[in-house]
Design a protein around this motif. Structure first.
Motif, PDB file in Angstrom:
ATOM      1  N   GLU A  29      -5.077  -0.292  -2.852  1.00  0.00           N
ATOM      2  CA  GLU A  29      -4.056  -1.324  -3.107  1.00  0.00           C
ATOM      3  C   GLU A  29      -4.653  -2.683  -3.462  1.00  0.00           C
ATOM      4  N   GLU A  34      -2.117  -1.340  -9.651  1.00  0.00           N
ATOM      5  CA  GLU A  34      -1.396  -0.470 -10.586  1.00  0.00           C
ATOM      6  C   GLU A  34      -1.658   0.996 -10.267  1.00  0.00           C
ATOM      7  N   LEU A  35      -2.908   1.316  -9.931  1.00  0.00           N
ATOM      8  CA  LEU A  35      -3.259   2.680  -9.550  1.00  0.00           C
ATOM      9  C   LEU A  35      -2.555   3.064  -8.256  1.00  0.00           C
ATOM     10  N   ALA A  37       0.286   1.928  -7.181  1.00  0.00           N
ATOM     11  CA  ALA A  37       1.695   2.151  -7.499  1.00  0.00           C
ATOM     12  C   ALA A  37       1.895   3.507  -8.157  1.00  0.00           C
ATOM     13  N   ARG A  38       0.978   3.882  -9.041  1.00  0.00           N
ATOM     14  CA  ARG A  38       1.076   5.185  -9.716  1.00  0.00           C
ATOM     15  C   ARG A  38       0.933   6.318  -8.709  1.00  0.00           C
ATOM     16  N   GLN A  41       4.128   6.598  -6.740  1.00  0.00           N
ATOM     17  CA  GLN A  41       5.186   7.201  -7.540  1.00  0.00           C
ATOM     18  C   GLN A  41       5.006   8.713  -7.635  1.00  0.00           C
TER      19      GLN A  41
END
Length: 58
Positions: A29, A34-35, A37-38, A41
């Motif tokens: 984090e 971005e990683l 968050a991916r 998801q």
């Protein structure tokens, strides 16, 4: 897109993958949001798919 995933341990293995994705997201984090968050998801998508599977009586 649909994907067929064969796991020897069934849904238990899939749940372990979800847990691993969430742990990996937490670990990166700070340096790669971005990683993270991916990964979160992906974990939620797999979890949602698991929730839609029919249940079998025990």
């Amino acid at each position: 897109m649909a994907v067929l995933l064969r796991l020897p341990g069934g849904t238990d293995d899939a749940s372990e993958i979800v847990d691993a994705l969430l742990t990996a997201a937490d670990a990166c984090e700070g340096r790669a949001p971005e990683l993270a968050a991916r990964r979160r998801q992906l974990a939620h998508d797999v979890g949602d798919a698991l929730d839609q599977l029919p249940t079998t009586p025990k």
